[in-house]
Design an enzyme around this catalytic site. Structure first.
Site, mmCIF file in Angstrom:
data_model
loop_
_atom_site.group_PDB
_atom_site.id
_atom_site.type_symbol
_atom_site.label_atom_id
_atom_site.label_comp_id
_atom_site.label_asym_id
_atom_site.label_seq_id
_atom_site.Cartn_x
_atom_site.Cartn_y
_atom_site.Cartn_z
ATOM 1 N N HIS B 251 -75.472 7.801 -23.900
ATOM 2 C CA HIS B 251 -74.971 7.822 -25.439
ATOM 3 C C HIS B 251 -75.196 6.326 -25.887
ATOM 4 C CE1 HIS B 251 -72.647 9.776 -28.545
ATOM 5 N NE2 HIS B 251 -73.000 10.837 -28.058
ATOM 6 N N HIS B 351 -82.285 17.467 -29.244
ATOM 7 C CA HIS B 351 -80.813 17.461 -29.224
ATOM 8 C C HIS B 351 -80.278 18.483 -30.352
ATOM 9 C CE1 HIS B 351 -77.391 15.286 -31.152
ATOM 10 N NE2 HIS B 351 -77.050 15.025 -29.798
#
Lengths: 369, 447
Positions: B251, B351
């Site tokens: 992340h 994603h």
């Protein structure tokens, strides 16, 4: 949980389900240019047509096996399992898209997300070895509506003789510009035959002639040789007709070695050239598909052109012999290669939008020499 | 020589020797292209999509509506941003441009595109994409990328409905009629939880999970925090076992230096990938990590258009690209990213952590690209609040896997029906900022 009608089921739509595939090799009487038309039938829907440079018996058998139990819309899943030659797959790709367009009732370019343009710029591929023959053909093509011409580099007799080469080329181009008249443009075609050094010298000498581009200036055997031509002057260069793999185009782009991508229509097909064009787009470069086949592939090229954002011009063979030109117009039910003010018109009607004249396939059938 | 004199002189030189063509045919000079309507003054080319009239369909877009949608009680859920294009044919197209933390901005940007589409034919989606992107002048960026994504999806939904086929058929799919391989989030805190999740996976046919890192990281990290991160990832592998694929999302919490140290430690675990090991703006930084480790590197969820991934692909930095259907520029852009990636042998694992429209659009695309690996949905093995709401909207369980795959919608367009009425129960409750986290000393941390 079973959700009938919501998710994909195994049932095939007979309007789309492919059944038989046939090939028709044809040959132009004078130029001897040969290509193969593919006819793809569905169980109860329309037939589709495609074209490529040729389909071997082994490839034909493989394609026939691959289409069984599949819908014409599922090109990606068919391509996955196939190891046929690139041209055979390109021809099948056109024929499958023709069926999808006919099934949905729209031109192929609409299936693909187009149109992005309402006509497509044309590049007449001029035949002839001598200056006189070339000037005659340019004049004829100009009268037929062409404004852009692909002209071969004059034949020379030895390597590294740039003065002779430059002078002969300049003379040919100057004469062609006069023969073509006002508003004409030129692509100079070296067919991959010059040394990188000769090609670079010629490109530098012609910088201010403002060629559209210099096509296949040297062999594409390795990237550093090709990069030399683009790196030493501002004449745009085109590469790609000999490239079998999409990765070659990516390397050319990475290496700043190219200004116009020239994938061969009858080797890569519509879908693969769309992918190659997608690779070129973030480099701010266009594709101008190479095309040395017949009129059904020209129709496919027009749908491709009308689906791409970064299309520039479509090469079309312009046979010097009237008999060859007649054959090209007879293979299709309606003319697809007519040019107005330098532009080809988009085919109208579902699928590839060309009516195919099957009796002409037999008439012009390619026979073993 | 003063400036005026210089200009006059230069013009004289051009007239004398440089300028080709007859003097009488010289074009009028233009000094500024900043006028907002440069072409219509000349009136030589029809403006906008009028130039393509006669080459498309007779359907015309009559209205563009934007929807902010908030699902109360769904902790992880952003307000969604949906767009609906209405037509004179009675068909509507839906798209999604959810951008976390910037819902108002995307809805504003969608309004800015109104003039591009009202009165236009929805069929030429590539033309509309190019016009929205190129004619915005300022290129890229997540706000515009998300707005274009929403409109692109809505146009593809309409295209499929007009032609009477699901979108995947227009794209050449499906690769697999059983659906699209997916993964869930590994929502487990302890080794026992993970072992139970492994049993659930086995029962449901799930083949892959994704976990994250347990902390926030400074530019360089201590032995303690590096060990904690490594143990955390080792626990994931220990609990989920050797047969499931495991991805770990860094992340962009880590710097290239810290990420490299951690990834080197976890190489023996053979992860499916490590995701965003550093922030996305610097391709060379990402390359530095990728060069030093053998674990596959995935990135791309914050990138817009094929322009946004060119350098990553060109430099061969990553193994997997993860551009997001709701930010990259919709189906049109994601297809192009996949084409670029494919030539370099890079896989696609799009994603998706927003609403269901972009996810269903992703399935159509996934099923028609040659280099597809796996699709995210940010769901869990056990259905959550949002899954119930989505089923209420569509009448079928969207993005719930069957035997490890999301079933592919078969109805025309993107394959669902959605009414404005259904959304009314979930009115927009304002933009929700992304999480803001800080280190112990109060300095700003990546999240």
């Amino acid at each position: 949980m079973l959700m009938i009608g919501v998710f994909v089921s195994a049932q095939l739509n007979p309007q789309l389900e492919m059944s038989t595939l046939d090939v028709f090799p044809v040959r132009e009487p004078v130029s001897k240019r040969a290509y193969t038309v593919l006819r793809l039938r569905t169980r109860s829907g329309p037939a589709g047509y495609g074209e490529c440079s040729g389909v071997s018996p082994a490839d034909l058998a493989a394609l026939r096996a691959a289409i069984q139990g599949k819908e014409a819309s599922s090109f990606e899943s068919i391509r996955r399992g196939l190891t046929v030659s690139a041209p055979a797959l390109a021809g099948l790709n056109m024929a499958m898209l023709d069926i999808v367009g006919k099934f949905t009732g729209v031109p192929v370019y609409q299936v693909l997300g187009g149109p992005t343009r309402n006509q497509a710029r044309a590049l007449a591929q001029i035949e002839g070895e001598t200056d006189d023959a070339i000037m005659a053909a340019v004049g004829q093509a100009r009268a037929a509506g062409h404004r852009a011409f692909l002209i071969p580099v004059p034949a020379t007799h030895s390597r590294n003789h740039s003065a002779t080469l430059v002078n002969a080329t300049r003379q040919r181009l100057d004469r062609a510009r006069s023969a073509g008249g006002e508003g004409c443009d030129f692509v100079l075609d070296a067919r991959g035959k010059l040394t990188p050094g000769d090609a670079s010298a010629l490109a530098a000498a012609l910088e201010r002639f403002h060629l559209l581009w210099f096509d296949e200036p040297c062999p594409l055997s390795n990237l550093s040789a090709a990069s030399k031509v683009a790196g030493e002057n501002v004449t745009p260069v085109g590469f790609g007709r000999f490239a079998a793999e999409a990765g070659v185009f990516q390397d050319l782009l990475r290496g700043d070695a190219v200004d116009v991508l020239r994938p061969d229509l009858c080797r890569h097909g519509i879908t693969q050239i769309r992918r190659i064009a997608a690779v070129a787009e973030p480099y701010y470069l266009a594709v101008a598909p190479f095309h040395d086949g017949g009129p059904i592939a020209t129709a496919a090229a027009l749908h491709l052109a009308a689906s791409l954002p970064n299309f520039f011009i479509q090469q079309v063979p312009y046979p010097a012999a009237e008999e060859d030109r007649r054959m090209r117009s007879r293979l299709t039910g309606k003319p697809v290669e007519d040019v107005r003010d330098g532009f080809l018109q988009l085919p109208v009607g579902p699928g590839l939008g060309v009516g195919v004249n099957e009796p002409a396939f037999t008439e012009y059938q390619e026979r073993a020499a | 020589m003063n400036r005026r004199h210089f200009l006059t002189g230069a013009t004289g030189a051009l007239a004398a020797g440089q300028m080709a063509g007859a003097p009488g045919r010289r074009p009028a000079l233009s000094f500024c292209d900043c006028a907002l309507d440069p072409q219509s003054a000349a009136q030589r080319v029809p403006v906008g999509a009028q130039a393509l009239e006669g080459f498309g369909s007779k359907v015309r877009i009559t209205n563009l509506k934007t929807f902010g949608v908030t699902i109360p009680g769904a902790a992880a859920d952003r307000p969604y941003t949906f767009v609906k294009l209405e037509t004179n044919a009675g068909l509507s197209g839906w798209g999604e441009g959810t951008l976390e933390g910037k819902a108002n901005a995307v809805m504003g940007c969608l309004e800015d595109f109104r003039e591009f589409l009202i009165g236009a034919d929805p069929m030429p989606v590539e033309h509309h994409w190019q016009s929205m992107y190129v004619h915005s002048f300022y290129r890229g960026g997540p706000v515009m990328g998300s707005a274009i994504s929403a409109l692109d999806q809505a146009l593809w939904d309409l295209r499929g409905k007009i032609l009477g086929v699901p979108v995947y058929k227009l794209l050449g799919g499906p690769n697999d009629p059983d659906g699209v391989r997916g993964y869930y989030a590994a929502n487990a805190r302890t080794l026992d939880d993970l072992r139970r999740l492994r049993e659930t996976a086995s029962a449901q046919g799930i083949t892959a999970f994704k976990g994250g890192l347990p902390n926030y990281y400074e530019w360089i990290e201590t032995h303690e925090k590096i060990t904690e991160a490594v143990r955390h990832i080792e626990t994931l592998r220990e609990g989920l076992g050797p047969d499931l694929d495991i991805a770990v999302d860094f992340h962009a919490k880590t710097s290239p230096s810290v990420a490299s140290v951690i990834i080197k430690e976890i190489e023996p675990l053979h992860l499916l990938w490590v995701e965003e090991p550093c922030p996305p703006e610097n391709v060379k930084a990402m390359a530095r990590i990728a060069r030093r480790v053998a674990t596959p590197i995935a990135t791309g969820e914050r990138l817009v258009a094929s322009y946004g991934v060119r350098e990553l692909v060109e430099q061969g930095v990553v193994d997997i690209l993860q551009t997001d259907m709701n930010h990259v520029g919709g189906i049109t852009a994601l297809w192009k990213v996949a084409a670029l990636a494919n030539v370099s042998g890079i896989s696609m694992a799009p994603h998706a952590c927003e609403g269901p429209i972009g996810m269903l659009a992703s399935l159509h695309l996934d099923s028609a690209i040659p280099n597809f690996l796996i699709q995210e949905c940010c769901g869990q093995a056990a259905p959550q609040v949002r899954d119930k709401v989505w089923e209420e909207w569509f009448g079928f369980p969207a993005m719930r896997m069957v035997n490890g795959k999301y079933p592919l919608p078969e109805k025309p367009g993107l394959g669902f029906e959605l009414t404005e009425e259904a959304l009314k129960k979930y009115p927009f409750n304002g933009s929700r900022p992304m999480a803001r986290v800080f280190h112990k000393d109060g300095s700003v941390a990546e999240w």
